[in-house]
Enzyme design. Structure first.
Site, PDB file in Angstrom:
ATOM      1  N   CYS A  18       0.813  -1.224   0.000  1.00  0.00           N
ATOM      2  CA  CYS A  18       0.000   0.000   0.000  1.00  0.00           C
ATOM      3  C   CYS A  18       0.844   1.270   0.000  1.00  0.00           C
ATOM      4  CB  CYS A  18      -0.940   0.007   1.198  1.00  0.00           C
ATOM      5  SG  CYS A  18      -2.023  -1.412   1.231  1.00  0.00           S
ATOM      6  N   HIS A  22      -3.206   7.020   3.591  1.00  0.00           N
ATOM      7  CA  HIS A  22      -3.620   5.777   2.931  1.00  0.00           C
ATOM      8  C   HIS A  22      -5.009   5.386   3.427  1.00  0.00           C
ATOM      9  CE1 HIS A  22      -3.845   1.843   1.365  1.00  0.00           C
ATOM     10  NE2 HIS A  22      -3.636   1.229   2.523  1.00  0.00           N
ATOM     11  N   ASN A  60      -9.913  -0.267   0.365  1.00  0.00           N
ATOM     12  CA  ASN A  60      -8.457  -0.129   0.292  1.00  0.00           C
ATOM     13  C   ASN A  60      -7.990  -0.510  -1.114  1.00  0.00           C
ATOM     14  OD1 ASN A  60      -5.684  -0.371   0.530  1.00  0.00           O
ATOM     15  ND2 ASN A  60      -5.737  -1.508   2.452  1.00  0.00           N
TER      16      ASN A  60
HETATM   17  N1  ACO Z   1     -18.484  -9.102   9.428  1.00  0.00           N
HETATM   18  C1  ACO Z   1     -18.931  -9.430  10.644  1.00  0.00           C
HETATM   19  N2  ACO Z   1     -18.132  -9.844  11.630  1.00  0.00           N
HETATM   20  C2  ACO Z   1     -16.802  -9.906  11.373  1.00  0.00           C
HETATM   21  C3  ACO Z   1     -16.279  -9.587  10.106  1.00  0.00           C
HETATM   22  C4  ACO Z   1     -17.177  -9.170   9.117  1.00  0.00           C
HETATM   23  N3  ACO Z   1     -16.768  -8.832   7.870  1.00  0.00           N
HETATM   24  N4  ACO Z   1     -14.940  -9.737  10.146  1.00  0.00           N
HETATM   25  C5  ACO Z   1     -14.627 -10.161  11.375  1.00  0.00           C
HETATM   26  N5  ACO Z   1     -15.753 -10.274  12.113  1.00  0.00           N
HETATM   27  C6  ACO Z   1     -15.863 -10.687  13.517  1.00  0.00           C
HETATM   28  C7  ACO Z   1     -14.693 -11.555  13.924  1.00  0.00           C
HETATM   29  O1  ACO Z   1     -14.917 -12.905  13.561  1.00  0.00           O
HETATM   30  C8  ACO Z   1     -14.676 -11.344  15.400  1.00  0.00           C
HETATM   31  O2  ACO Z   1     -15.668 -12.129  15.999  1.00  0.00           O
HETATM   32  P1  ACO Z   1     -15.402 -12.857  17.424  1.00  0.00           P
HETATM   33  O3  ACO Z   1     -15.203 -11.717  18.389  1.00  0.00           O
HETATM   34  O4  ACO Z   1     -16.654 -13.622  17.635  1.00  0.00           O
HETATM   35  O5  ACO Z   1     -14.177 -13.675  17.224  1.00  0.00           O
HETATM   36  C9  ACO Z   1     -15.082  -9.885  15.562  1.00  0.00           C
HETATM   37  O6  ACO Z   1     -15.794  -9.546  14.347  1.00  0.00           O
HETATM   38  C10 ACO Z   1     -13.926  -8.932  15.742  1.00  0.00           C
HETATM   39  O7  ACO Z   1     -12.941  -9.204  14.740  1.00  0.00           O
HETATM   40  P2  ACO Z   1     -11.548  -8.455  14.696  1.00  0.00           P
HETATM   41  O8  ACO Z   1     -10.719  -9.032  13.589  1.00  0.00           O
HETATM   42  O9  ACO Z   1     -10.952  -8.445  16.049  1.00  0.00           O
HETATM   43  O10 ACO Z   1     -12.029  -6.976  14.305  1.00  0.00           O
HETATM   44  P3  ACO Z   1     -11.205  -5.639  14.283  1.00  0.00           P
HETATM   45  O11 ACO Z   1     -11.937  -4.626  15.070  1.00  0.00           O
HETATM   46  O12 ACO Z   1      -9.747  -5.852  14.575  1.00  0.00           O
HETATM   47  O13 ACO Z   1     -11.318  -5.183  12.755  1.00  0.00           O
HETATM   48  C11 ACO Z   1     -10.055  -5.097  10.669  1.00  0.00           C
HETATM   49  C12 ACO Z   1     -10.746  -5.990  11.715  1.00  0.00           C
HETATM   50  C13 ACO Z   1     -11.116  -4.235  10.029  1.00  0.00           C
HETATM   51  C14 ACO Z   1      -9.426  -6.017   9.612  1.00  0.00           C
HETATM   52  C15 ACO Z   1      -8.996  -4.225  11.341  1.00  0.00           C
HETATM   53  O14 ACO Z   1      -8.184  -4.998  12.177  1.00  0.00           O
HETATM   54  C16 ACO Z   1      -8.098  -3.511  10.330  1.00  0.00           C
HETATM   55  O15 ACO Z   1      -8.515  -2.609   9.626  1.00  0.00           O
HETATM   56  N6  ACO Z   1      -6.792  -3.818  10.297  1.00  0.00           N
HETATM   57  C17 ACO Z   1      -5.808  -3.088   9.481  1.00  0.00           C
HETATM   58  C18 ACO Z   1      -5.930  -3.317   8.000  1.00  0.00           C
HETATM   59  C19 ACO Z   1      -4.933  -2.422   7.275  1.00  0.00           C
HETATM   60  O16 ACO Z   1      -4.662  -1.313   7.646  1.00  0.00           O
HETATM   61  N7  ACO Z   1      -4.317  -2.841   6.234  1.00  0.00           N
HETATM   62  C20 ACO Z   1      -3.367  -1.917   5.596  1.00  0.00           C
HETATM   63  C21 ACO Z   1      -2.408  -2.566   4.876  1.00  0.00           C
HETATM   64  S1  ACO Z   1      -3.099  -3.522   3.593  1.00  0.00           S
HETATM   65  C22 ACO Z   1      -1.815  -3.815   2.460  1.00  0.00           C
HETATM   66  O17 ACO Z   1      -0.727  -3.408   2.636  1.00  0.00           O
HETATM   67  C23 ACO Z   1      -2.094  -4.669   1.233  1.00  0.00           C
END
Ligand code: ACO
Length: 334
Positions: free
Chosen positions: A113, A261, A291
């Protein structure tokens, strides 16, 4: 004395639009979860007969038009992508062939990214060494081709898109279409920490997990430990911005617009809090695109210009973070 300018910019987003509600037919998710956790409402997807290079070509042609520079005058074509059409040839070669910049040096650059910001740094070096060069920098991604559409934790996050910039040493008049003026690249810096690479991977089928004849495995698709990536993204984005501003004797008061980003609205808000930057100075368009990785920053510049949020005289801070981990920031003066 070098004064690198972005002489033109062009963007391309595929027509096919996938909403959060559309995703509910693929995975167990819902609009409320996706919007509250990420800020994303929709993303765009390449048509079945379209490649990332086609998106990059469309963006490149618009950037050349904006710059008023002919394809045959381009000396270097760089494509920032981590979802190339092929491992070989480079997407840059394909785009170069399609636009007609024959003979130009062409290569891909993979910093996930952060690719576009890395590309600005590389273009800066090329132009410092070869003042007559004209660099076409394309950020182009086809991430929807590398998502596991059964994994709700990743497939909701990404979209396809492309944007391109033409960089020259010195200004060559007012851009014709997209940019309100040709911004000077005042400074750019990039870094990486390869120790943390397993936290975000997209396998290529060429690592030791693959033997000839093996079917595609899970690691062919994007895999991410979201929480760890989130924390590191906030830290790195904030740190690289503070460092860049300090080294230029500037504070956030001096910045008219911050284009981070576009990965997750909560990351952007956390960075804004750390930097003590009001939301009115932060540009966000991830609600519409998700993204788009290396295309995210230049798509942001294009949209901010179209919305009148960048004007001649604006000082714009760019910052990105991605797999690797990689990070970078750049300062544009319009
Ligand atoms: N819909 C519904 N529920 C979901 C979904 C979904 N799409 N995805 C996950 N959940 C659930 C999980 O299963 C979990 O359930 P549980 O508590 O029963 O286990 C709960 O929601 C919480 O999941 P987390 O993964 O802990 O959620 P989090 O708040 O961390 O959000 C996310 C996840 C959006 C991926 C976040 O961590 C994020 O944005 N991370 C950074 C991504 C990023 O910046 N990438 C940049 C680089 S990308 C590149 O370089 C190519």
């Amino acid at each position: 004395m070098t004064a690198i300018h972005i002489q033109g910019l062009g963007t391309y987003v595929p027509t096919k639009r996938i909403t959060n509600v559309d995703l509910m037919s693929l995975v167990d998710t819902n609009d409320e979860w996706i919007v509250s956790r990420t800020g994303i409402k929709a993303r765009h997807m390449l048509a079945d007969d379209e490649n990332g290079s086609d998106a990059g070509t469309e963006a490149a042609l618009k950037a050349l038009e904006d710059a008023g520079i002919a394809a045959e005058d381009i000396t270097h074509v760089l494509t920032a992508t981590c979802t190339p059409d092929y491992l070989c040839p480079s997407t840059a070669c394909i785009i170069s062939g399609k636009i007609g910049s024959h003979g130009a040096m062409a290569f891909d650059l993979n910093a996930a990214c952060t690719g576009f910001v890395y590309g600005l740094d590389v273009a800066n070096s090329i132009l410092a060494g070869k003042p007559g060069a004209k660099v076409l920098l394309v950020g182009s991604e086809a991430f929807t081709r590398r998502l596991n559409w059964e994994d709700r934790t990743t497939c909701i996050l990404f979209g396809d898109g492309a944007a391109a910039a033409v960089l020259t040493n010195g200004e060559a008049g007012t851009p014709k279409r997209c940019l309100p003026s040709a911004p000077r690249l005042r400074d750019v810096r990039c870094g990486a920490d390869g120790r943390q690479y397993p936290l975000l991977t997209v396998g290529g089928g060429t690592n030791r997990n693959y033997k000839p004849g093996d079917p595609v495995q899970d690691d062919f698709y994007l895999q991410m430990q979201g929480r760890e990536v989130f924390k590191q993204a906030v830290r790195s984005l904030s740190a690289v911005c503070s460092e860049l501003l300090e080294d230029n004797g500037l504070t956030l008061e001096d910045i008219d617009l911050f284009i981070p980003h576009q990965a997750n609205l909560r990351i952007i808000e956390a960075v804004g809090d750390r930097l003590k930057l009001g939301s009115e100075k932060i540009f966000v368009n991830l609600d519409e695109y998700g993204n788009t990785s290396a295309a995210s920053i230049p798509l942001g510049i294009g949209d901010a210009c179209a919305q009148g949020r960048i004007r001649p005289g604006s000082r714009v801070l760019l910052s990105a973070f991605g797999g690797g981990f990689t990070w970078g920031a750049a300062l544009l003066e319009f």
